[in-house]
Design a protein around this motif. Structure first.
Motif, PDB file in Angstrom:
ATOM      1  N   THR A  53       0.839  -1.183   0.000  1.00 23.10           N
ATOM      2  CA  THR A  53       0.000   0.000   0.000  1.00 23.10           C
ATOM      3  C   THR A  53       0.879   1.240   0.000  1.00 23.10           C
ATOM      4  N   VAL A  54       0.227   2.377  -0.096  1.00 26.32           N
ATOM      5  CA  VAL A  54       0.945   3.645  -0.043  1.00 26.32           C
ATOM      6  C   VAL A  54       0.471   4.426   1.165  1.00 26.32           C
ATOM      7  N   GLY A  55       1.379   5.170   1.773  1.00 26.23           N
ATOM      8  CA  GLY A  55       1.059   5.917   2.971  1.00 26.23           C
ATOM      9  C   GLY A  55       1.511   7.354   2.877  1.00 26.23           C
ATOM     10  N   LEU A  56       1.111   8.118   3.867  1.00 20.84           N
ATOM     11  CA  LEU A  56       1.426   9.542   3.928  1.00 20.84           C
ATOM     12  C   LEU A  56       1.772   9.890   5.369  1.00 20.84           C
ATOM     13  N   GLY A  57       2.749  10.771   5.525  1.00 21.04           N
ATOM     14  CA  GLY A  57       3.072  11.262   6.852  1.00 21.04           C
ATOM     15  C   GLY A  57       1.955  12.137   7.383  1.00 21.04           C
ATOM     16  N   LEU A  58       1.497  11.863   8.600  1.00 16.63           N
ATOM     17  CA  LEU A  58       0.413  12.619   9.211  1.00 16.63           C
ATOM     18  C   LEU A  58       0.973  13.920   9.776  1.00 16.63           C
ATOM     19  N   ARG A  59       0.414  15.060   9.331  1.00 14.09           N
ATOM     20  CA  ARG A  59       0.905  16.368   9.741  1.00 14.09           C
ATOM     21  C   ARG A  59      -0.245  17.215  10.274  1.00 14.09           C
ATOM     22  N   ARG A  60       0.059  18.069  11.235  1.00 12.40           N
ATOM     23  CA  ARG A  60      -0.978  18.890  11.863  1.00 12.40           C
ATOM     24  C   ARG A  60      -1.622  19.848  10.860  1.00 12.40           C
ATOM     25  N   GLU A  61      -0.885  20.214   9.788  1.00 10.96           N
ATOM     26  CA  GLU A  61      -1.400  21.188   8.815  1.00 10.96           C
ATOM     27  C   GLU A  61      -2.694  20.711   8.147  1.00 10.96           C
ATOM     28  N   PHE A  62      -2.898  19.415   8.029  1.00 14.83           N
ATOM     29  CA  PHE A  62      -4.117  18.938   7.371  1.00 14.83           C
ATOM     30  C   PHE A  62      -4.889  17.950   8.246  1.00 14.83           C
ATOM     31  N   LEU A  63      -4.651  17.998   9.544  1.00 14.91           N
ATOM     32  CA  LEU A  63      -5.279  17.042  10.448  1.00 14.91           C
ATOM     33  C   LEU A  63      -6.799  17.171  10.439  1.00 14.91           C
ATOM     34  N   ASP A  64      -7.324  18.396  10.442  1.00  7.30           N
ATOM     35  CA  ASP A  64      -8.776  18.590  10.442  1.00  7.30           C
ATOM     36  C   ASP A  64      -9.401  18.005   9.178  1.00  7.30           C
TER      37      ASP A  64
ATOM     38  N   TYR B 201      -5.202  11.355  21.886  1.00  4.59           N
ATOM     39  CA  TYR B 201      -5.417   9.917  21.700  1.00  4.59           C
ATOM     40  C   TYR B 201      -6.785   9.645  21.061  1.00  4.59           C
ATOM     41  N   ARG B 202      -7.795  10.405  21.445  1.00  6.62           N
ATOM     42  CA  ARG B 202      -9.110  10.239  20.808  1.00  6.62           C
ATOM     43  C   ARG B 202      -9.037  10.602  19.328  1.00  6.62           C
ATOM     44  N   THR B 203      -8.244  11.611  18.997  1.00  8.53           N
ATOM     45  CA  THR B 203      -8.047  11.964  17.592  1.00  8.53           C
ATOM     46  C   THR B 203      -7.422  10.807  16.821  1.00  8.53           C
ATOM     47  N   LEU B 204      -6.391  10.201  17.383  1.00  9.98           N
ATOM     48  CA  LEU B 204      -5.751   9.072  16.713  1.00  9.98           C
ATOM     49  C   LEU B 204      -6.687   7.882  16.594  1.00  9.98           C
ATOM     50  N   ASP B 205      -7.523   7.679  17.587  1.00 10.57           N
ATOM     51  CA  ASP B 205      -8.495   6.590  17.485  1.00 10.57           C
ATOM     52  C   ASP B 205      -9.427   6.812  16.292  1.00 10.57           C
ATOM     53  N   ARG B 206      -9.837   8.040  16.078  1.00  5.61           N
ATOM     54  CA  ARG B 206     -10.694   8.331  14.924  1.00  5.61           C
ATOM     55  C   ARG B 206      -9.954   8.116  13.612  1.00  5.61           C
ATOM     56  N   ILE B 207      -8.684   8.513  13.584  1.00 11.61           N
ATOM     57  CA  ILE B 207      -7.915   8.376  12.351  1.00 11.61           C
ATOM     58  C   ILE B 207      -7.654   6.909  12.029  1.00 11.61           C
ATOM     59  N   ARG B 208      -7.360   6.102  13.039  1.00 15.94           N
ATOM     60  CA  ARG B 208      -7.054   4.699  12.739  1.00 15.94           C
ATOM     61  C   ARG B 208      -8.304   3.889  12.420  1.00 15.94           C
ATOM     62  N   GLU B 209      -9.487   4.479  12.596  1.00 19.66           N
ATOM     63  CA  GLU B 209     -10.692   3.859  12.056  1.00 19.66           C
ATOM     64  C   GLU B 209     -10.726   3.972  10.540  1.00 19.66           C
ATOM     65  N   GLN B 210     -10.028   4.980  10.003  1.00 16.51           N
ATOM     66  CA  GLN B 210      -9.951   5.172   8.564  1.00 16.51           C
ATOM     67  C   GLN B 210      -8.870   4.298   7.933  1.00 16.51           C
ATOM     68  N   ALA B 211      -7.713   4.240   8.580  1.00 15.44           N
ATOM     69  CA  ALA B 211      -6.563   3.535   8.008  1.00 15.44           C
ATOM     70  C   ALA B 211      -5.602   3.192   9.139  1.00 15.44           C
ATOM     71  N   PRO B 212      -4.791   2.135   8.968  1.00 16.52           N
ATOM     72  CA  PRO B 212      -3.840   1.759  10.015  1.00 16.52           C
ATOM     73  C   PRO B 212      -2.783   2.841  10.238  1.00 16.52           C
TER      74      PRO B 212
ATOM     75  N   VAL C 278      -8.257  15.493   7.433  1.00 19.19           N
ATOM     76  CA  VAL C 278      -8.234  14.035   7.559  1.00 19.19           C
ATOM     77  C   VAL C 278      -9.432  13.562   8.371  1.00 19.19           C
ATOM     78  N   LEU C 279      -9.732  14.261   9.453  1.00 20.16           N
ATOM     79  CA  LEU C 279     -10.827  13.855  10.328  1.00 20.16           C
ATOM     80  C   LEU C 279     -12.184  14.018   9.655  1.00 20.16           C
ATOM     81  N   THR C 280     -12.351  15.046   8.855  1.00 17.78           N
ATOM     82  CA  THR C 280     -13.659  15.322   8.260  1.00 17.78           C
ATOM     83  C   THR C 280     -13.854  14.677   6.903  1.00 17.78           C
ATOM     84  N   GLN C 281     -12.765  14.429   6.166  1.00 21.01           N
ATOM     85  CA  GLN C 281     -12.892  13.947   4.789  1.00 21.01           C
ATOM     86  C   GLN C 281     -12.495  12.488   4.604  1.00 21.01           C
ATOM     87  N   ALA C 282     -11.784  11.909   5.557  1.00 16.95           N
ATOM     88  CA  ALA C 282     -11.342  10.507   5.469  1.00 16.95           C
ATOM     89  C   ALA C 282     -10.741  10.199   4.100  1.00 16.95           C
TER      90      ALA C 282
END
Length: 280
Positions: free
Chosen positions: A4-15, A42-53, A17-21
């Motif tokens: 698969t392909v991945g991306l570094g998670l950065r605060r600049e686009f964190l919102d 940690y709750r933020t990361l839990d939401r993100i890992r529901e989208q992708a590992p 990621v949470l809203t658009q998956a």
């Protein structure tokens, strides 16, 4: 991880990621940027890992340092990895502390003594985190006490510590220019079985013979070509697009990330064509 392909998670686009998956195979993050921030993070990361590992790429382990390992820090990393079900902990084959934090990734001397020093520390880390430690080949701009080549040093560490490799293709290319070696020979000399995943990133060409690994520009064509060769040589491996500075809008980043998929598909297609030709 699969191919698969991945991306570094950065605060600049964190919102976003949470809203658009967005369609990302996996997200890479630095544990030490998250575990001091508490329950809301940690709750933020839990939401993100529901989208992708999630996978992890640390910044502060300082595996080659003359200082003692920070055991309490490593235990915190282990707790973080377990909490978010992160199988991979990668770090840099370098050091960033010597009598205090140095705020930079410095090259380890390519010597047998340094190999032995690093190998012992890797074993300690692996015992604590209960996972293989995955080490990245780093870019460097000066070299010291080169009894071994960079390639021989990396291979010795991997074999003696029985650890894994994060293959940063851009770092290979940057080093090949700065230290005048063939990047294709370098990648061909790495052990396929040790490569867990890869990085690509942009760099800055300061002079004809000085390239700097900035993670602040688009990936150059020479690096894409080298990534193709790495896939051909070692098989497909999951690959992360890194971007730390001059971060463009998320859709632009995702489009560049998706080029990794295109290159993976191209390599697979060429392999299938060769197989069909030989089978005809």
């Amino acid at each position: 991880m699969q191919n698969t392909v991945g991306l570094g998670l950065r605060r600049e686009f964190l919102d976003e990621v949470l809203t658009q998956a967005p369609n990302v195979g996996f997200w890479e993050l630095a544990p030490e940027n998250w575990f001091p921030r508490g329950n809301e993070a940690y709750r933020t990361l839990d939401r993100i890992r529901e989208q992708a590992p999630l996978t992890s790429h640390g910044l502060s382990l300082s595996i080659g340092s003359p200082d003692a390992l920070d055991i309490e820090f490593i235990k915190k990393v282990k707790t973080f990895l377990d909490r978010f079900d992160i199988a991979i902990y990668s770090e840099h084959l370098s050091y960033c502390s010597a009598g205090g934090h140095l705020y930079d990734l410095l090259p380890i001397p390519f010597t047998d003594e340094a190999v032995a020093h690093v190998v012992e520390r890797i074993r300690q880390v692996q015992d604590i985190i209960e996972r293989p430690l995955v080490l990245e080949n780093v870019s460097y701009y000066a070299s010291f006490a080169n009894e071994l080549s960079e390639l021989d040093f990396i291979n010795a560490v991997l074999a003696q510590a029985d650890c894994k490799l994060l293959l940063d293709v851009n770092n290979v290319f940057v080093n090949s220019v700065n230290h005048r070696y063939d990047p294709y020979d370098f990648i061909a000399g790495l052990p396929s079985k040790r490569i867990i995943y890869g990085h690509i990133a942009g760099h800055t060409e300061e002079y004809d013979d000085l390239f700097v690994d900035t993670h602040g520009a688009d990936v150059k064509q020479e690096v894409w070509d080298l990534l193709d060769f790495a896939y051909q040589q070692h098989g497909l491996f999951p690959t992360v697009l890194e971007r730390d500075f001059n971060i463009p809008p998320l859709p632009t980043l995702l489009a560049e990330m998706n080029k990794i998929t295109t290159h993976q598909q191209r390599v697979v297609g060429a392999r299938e064509q060769r197989f069909q030709k030989h089978s005809a």
